[in-house]
Design an enzyme around this catalytic site. Structure first.
Site, PDB file in Angstrom:
ATOM      1  N   ARG A  65       0.795  -1.237   0.000  1.00 51.63           N
ATOM      2  CA  ARG A  65       0.000   0.000   0.000  1.00 51.63           C
ATOM      3  C   ARG A  65       0.818   1.273   0.000  1.00 51.63           C
ATOM      4  NH1 ARG A  65      -4.462  -1.236   4.386  1.00 51.63           N
ATOM      5  NH2 ARG A  65      -2.554  -1.181   5.575  1.00 51.63           N
ATOM      6  N   LYS A 173       1.485 -19.587   7.418  1.00 52.80           N
ATOM      7  CA  LYS A 173       0.569 -19.803   8.521  1.00 52.80           C
ATOM      8  C   LYS A 173       0.292 -18.462   9.204  1.00 52.80           C
ATOM      9  CE  LYS A 173       3.672 -20.804  12.348  1.00 52.80           C
ATOM     10  NZ  LYS A 173       3.368 -19.732  13.259  1.00 52.80           N
ATOM     11  N   ASP A 202       5.373 -24.235   5.833  1.00 59.37           N
ATOM     12  CA  ASP A 202       5.755 -24.423   7.230  1.00 59.37           C
ATOM     13  C   ASP A 202       7.267 -24.353   7.176  1.00 59.37           C
ATOM     14  OD1 ASP A 202       6.823 -25.621   9.552  1.00 59.37           O
ATOM     15  OD2 ASP A 202       4.876 -26.520   9.956  1.00 59.37           O
ATOM     16  N   HIS A 203       7.851 -23.287   7.691  1.00 62.01           N
ATOM     17  CA  HIS A 203       9.279 -23.091   7.419  1.00 62.01           C
ATOM     18  C   HIS A 203      10.144 -24.197   8.023  1.00 62.01           C
ATOM     19  CE1 HIS A 203       9.493 -21.178  11.397  1.00 62.01           C
ATOM     20  NE2 HIS A 203      10.790 -21.335  11.333  1.00 62.01           N
ATOM     21  N   LYS A 207      13.959 -26.668   6.648  1.00 60.60           N
ATOM     22  CA  LYS A 207      15.231 -26.859   7.355  1.00 60.60           C
ATOM     23  C   LYS A 207      15.855 -28.182   6.921  1.00 60.60           C
ATOM     24  CE  LYS A 207      13.592 -24.387  11.463  1.00 60.60           C
ATOM     25  NZ  LYS A 207      14.421 -23.319  11.963  1.00 60.60           N
ATOM     26  N   GLU A 241      12.446 -22.605  22.963  1.00 61.71           N
ATOM     27  CA  GLU A 241      12.956 -21.272  22.618  1.00 61.71           C
ATOM     28  C   GLU A 241      13.334 -20.531  23.892  1.00 61.71           C
ATOM     29  OE1 GLU A 241      11.071 -19.319  18.965  1.00 61.71           O
ATOM     30  OE2 GLU A 241       9.411 -20.329  19.950  1.00 61.71           O
ATOM     31  N   ASP A 260       0.441 -21.653  17.523  1.00 60.09           N
ATOM     32  CA  ASP A 260       1.639 -21.091  16.908  1.00 60.09           C
ATOM     33  C   ASP A 260       2.655 -22.180  16.540  1.00 60.09           C
ATOM     34  OD1 ASP A 260       3.331 -18.904  16.139  1.00 60.09           O
ATOM     35  OD2 ASP A 260       4.480 -19.197  17.994  1.00 60.09           O
ATOM     36  N   HIS A 265       4.507 -26.842  13.256  1.00 60.06           N
ATOM     37  CA  HIS A 265       5.870 -27.389  13.299  1.00 60.06           C
ATOM     38  C   HIS A 265       5.959 -28.738  14.034  1.00 60.06           C
ATOM     39  CE1 HIS A 265       6.530 -23.430  11.881  1.00 60.06           C
ATOM     40  NE2 HIS A 265       6.711 -22.841  13.043  1.00 60.06           N
ATOM     41  N   LYS A 365       8.129 -20.879  25.087  1.00 62.97           N
ATOM     42  CA  LYS A 365       8.960 -19.670  25.047  1.00 62.97           C
ATOM     43  C   LYS A 365       9.599 -19.528  26.424  1.00 62.97           C
ATOM     44  CE  LYS A 365       7.180 -17.850  21.118  1.00 62.97           C
ATOM     45  NZ  LYS A 365       7.962 -17.794  19.888  1.00 62.97           N
TER      46      LYS A 365
HETATM   47  C1  BG6 Z   1       7.307 -19.427  14.057  1.00 64.94           C
HETATM   48  C2  BG6 Z   1       6.546 -19.022  15.278  1.00 64.94           C
HETATM   49  O1  BG6 Z   1       6.488 -20.174  13.191  1.00 64.94           O
HETATM   50  O2  BG6 Z   1       8.416 -20.222  14.435  1.00 64.94           O
HETATM   51  C3  BG6 Z   1       7.432 -18.282  16.249  1.00 64.94           C
HETATM   52  O3  BG6 Z   1       5.471 -18.173  14.892  1.00 64.94           O
HETATM   53  C4  BG6 Z   1       8.667 -19.095  16.554  1.00 64.94           C
HETATM   54  O4  BG6 Z   1       6.738 -17.989  17.458  1.00 64.94           O
HETATM   55  C5  BG6 Z   1       9.334 -19.544  15.271  1.00 64.94           C
HETATM   56  O5  BG6 Z   1       9.545 -18.275  17.299  1.00 64.94           O
HETATM   57  C6  BG6 Z   1      10.477 -20.511  15.568  1.00 64.94           C
HETATM   58  O6  BG6 Z   1      11.176 -20.743  14.379  1.00 64.94           O
HETATM   59  P1  BG6 Z   1      12.734 -21.089  14.398  1.00 64.94           P
HETATM   60  O7  BG6 Z   1      13.065 -21.346  12.978  1.00 64.94           O
HETATM   61  O8  BG6 Z   1      13.421 -19.900  14.974  1.00 64.94           O
HETATM   62  O9  BG6 Z   1      12.883 -22.292  15.275  1.00 64.94           O
END
Ligand code: BG6
Length: 525
Positions: A65, A173, A202-203, A207, A241, A260, A265, A365
């Site tokens: 935008r 997501k 889904d990242h 990996k 984390e 989340d 994941h 977390k």
């Molecule tokens: C994300 C979550 O999908 O993955 C975050 O929304 C999280 O809350 C993150 O911190 C963790 O990803 P990675 O690659 O740092 O383990």
């Protein structure tokens, strides 16, 4: 050739593909002024360009935008790259070349004129494939996905079925908030695009170490034969984390750890660890097995949730000599919030292979370290031989797949301590990616963007996987209802979650194992 040999063969072929040959295309990023674009997408595309992995010809169009010119967008991205590139300093010559592929279109997803302008921009590209092969990356709030897809269809840029070149939609997501909204979102997306055109990220699947789970399982007969209830006592999946929620309180208040992290994941990792061998390495074959696994998870009744799921929220604590705020003190978090920042759960896979084997999953977390690991705990041997000398507690063998950091695999087994006595002690055999393959650490997004351009959906989540995962999550959320957190559900910052998380395993005589890390990486991401 027997089945195992055929599979090995296929794996070797796949492993041999180090470079994909991609058709020319244009990548259109919606949400081009946002955080994801600056932190992940542009650095990933820049690195692919630097490594010669992008198509022979391509364009990247930013759509957002804010009023910007091509040059001002490029300047912003250059600065972002200085901060977020995985290799520093940024190579000025490579950047110049890469920047020549970037252009910007101002527009709002609600405005048909903005899409017409985008269409004009793409039509101005001389070569046919740049106008027809289109990857639309929706780095926007999910509430805009449906509308963006509709506008793309209306202005003639998105064709269901893809007879004219190919068009693909990439989305991030959250894929909905629950099963119902996920179904609704899927319906909106597939009104104007086929399921094969939708690439859900889904990242974690990008990996290397997560991808290696399948390779490891199905290319090593010594482990493959043990991968079942007869040999495995239980499995632990930890995604820990060290950071708190920090600046993401607004988002997290709506999500919580279950939505989340677990919905995506953790259940993805579980499905790779536990699925049956696919009939081939084809995307659909792999995803068929993953979805079968998710559907074999034993449904959780309200009583099961009370017994098998633990939630928690961190409160303030002193970490490394500094006071860390509790979740309720984080920005944009309600002072009486009941959102969970920790989830630990015990799941059972009701199929032939895994009957009776608990799978323990935990994520949180503000835990003591940042580390993700799958630990496969084997059944103990009978104690008869060594009980007299070593006591009843002979260590059981374990295999740990370290997903991050210090990526690698280690096997824990017993060895005799040298000397005259009969003393047995656990020892470790260790494979580390770093020492074996060198420090090759492409970002997950590089791999995922590459696969999306190539049209290989293996590392993306299919509609039925999303829906199956929501089924589990919804039953947990339903059982929690509006019940506020009790005192037992809080944990101090930088500890391993609420006490109940230990009790969850202790009931079966099990205990969580902390990922072992060297000191210098303990706290990092
Ligand atoms: C994300 C979550 O999908 O993955 C975050 O929304 C999280 O809350 C993150 O911190 C963790 O990803 P990675 O690659 O740092 O383990």
């Amino acid at each position: 050739m027997n089945q195992a040999e055929q599979f090995d063969d296929l794996l070797t072929c796949r492993l041999g593909q180090t470079q994909r040959s991609l058709e020319p295309c244009s990548v259109v990023i919606f949400g081009a002024s946002g955080d994801l674009t600056a932190r992940k997408l542009i650095p990933a595309l820049y690195h692919l360009h630097q490594e010669g992995q992008m198509p022979s010809d391509y364009r990247i169009v930013g759509f957002a935008r804010r009023e910007k010119t091509d040059d001002s967008w490029r300047d912003e991205l250059r600065q972002a790259l200085d901060e977020f590139s995985r290799t520093k300093p940024v190579d000025a010559v490579v950047w110049q070349d890469f920047a020549g592929h970037l252009s910007y279109t101002r527009g709002d997803i609600t405005e048909p004129e903005a899409f017409q302008a985008l269409e004009r921009q793409l039509s101005s590209y001389g070569k046919e494939p740049l106008r027809r092969n289109l990857l639309f990356y929706l780095a926007t709030p999910p509430s805009q996905f449906g509308q963006a897809v509709e506008q793309l269809h209306t202005c003639g840029l998105l064709h269901k079925g893809g007879e004219q070149g190919w068009q693909r939609i990439v989305i991030e997501k959250p894929f909905g908030r629950d099963l119902e909204s996920a179904r609704q979102l899927n319906r909106e997306l597939t009104r104007f695009a086929s399921e094969q055109q939708v690439f859900r990220i889904d990242h974690y699947l990008g990996k290397e170490t997560v991808q290696n789970i399948l390779m490891f399982r199905f290319s090593n007969s010594i482990f493959e034969r043990l991968w079942a209830r007869g040999s495995i006592s239980h499995v632990q999946i930890t995604v820990a984390e060290h950071q708190g929620v920090e600046q993401r309180g607004g988002y997290y208040e709506e999500a919580g750890a279950l939505r989340d992290m677990v919905q995506n994941h953790l259940l993805q990792i579980l499905s790779l660890v536990a699925m049956e061998p696919p009939v081939s390495l084809d995307a659909e074959a792999i995803r068929d097995e993953k979805v079968k696994l998710l559907r074999s998870l034993r449904p959780l009744s309200q009583e099961d949730v009370a017994r098998q799921v633990v939630r928690g929220q961190y409160f303030a604590g002193v970490v490394d000599g500094e006071l860390r705020p509790g979740y309720r003190q984080e920005p944009k978090v309600k002072p009486d919030s009941n959102v969970e920042t920790y989830v630990g759960l015990k799941l059972f896979v009701d199929n032939w292979r895994w009957s009776g084997v608990p799978f323990y999953l935990r994520t949180g977390k503000c835990l003591p370290v940042s580390a993700s690991e799958v630990r496969v705990q084997f059944c103990p041997t009978p104690h008869v031989l060594f009980a007299a000398d070593c006591g009843q507690q002979l260590d059981a063998n374990a295999l740990a797949l370290r997903l991050q950091p210090e990526e690698g695999i280690y096997l824990r087994f017993n060895g005799k301590v040298p000397g005259i006595g009969v003393e047995v002690r656990p020892v470790r055999m260790h494979f580390s990616y770093d020492s074996e393959f060198g420090a090759y650490t492409p970002e997950a997004y590089e791999r995922l963007l590459l696969e999306a351009m190539a049209g290989d959906a293996t590392l993306f989540i299919r509609r039925d996987e999303v829906e199956a995962a929501w089924g589990i999550v919804d039953s947990i959320r339903g059982a929690w209802g509006q019940r506020p957190l009790s005192n037992r559900e809080f944990y101090s910052a930088a500890t391993w979650g609420p006490v109940a998380a230990d009790d969850l395993l202790a009931q079966a005589g099990h205990a969580w194992h902390e990922p072992l890390l060297t000191n210098h990486v303990k706290k990092g991401r």
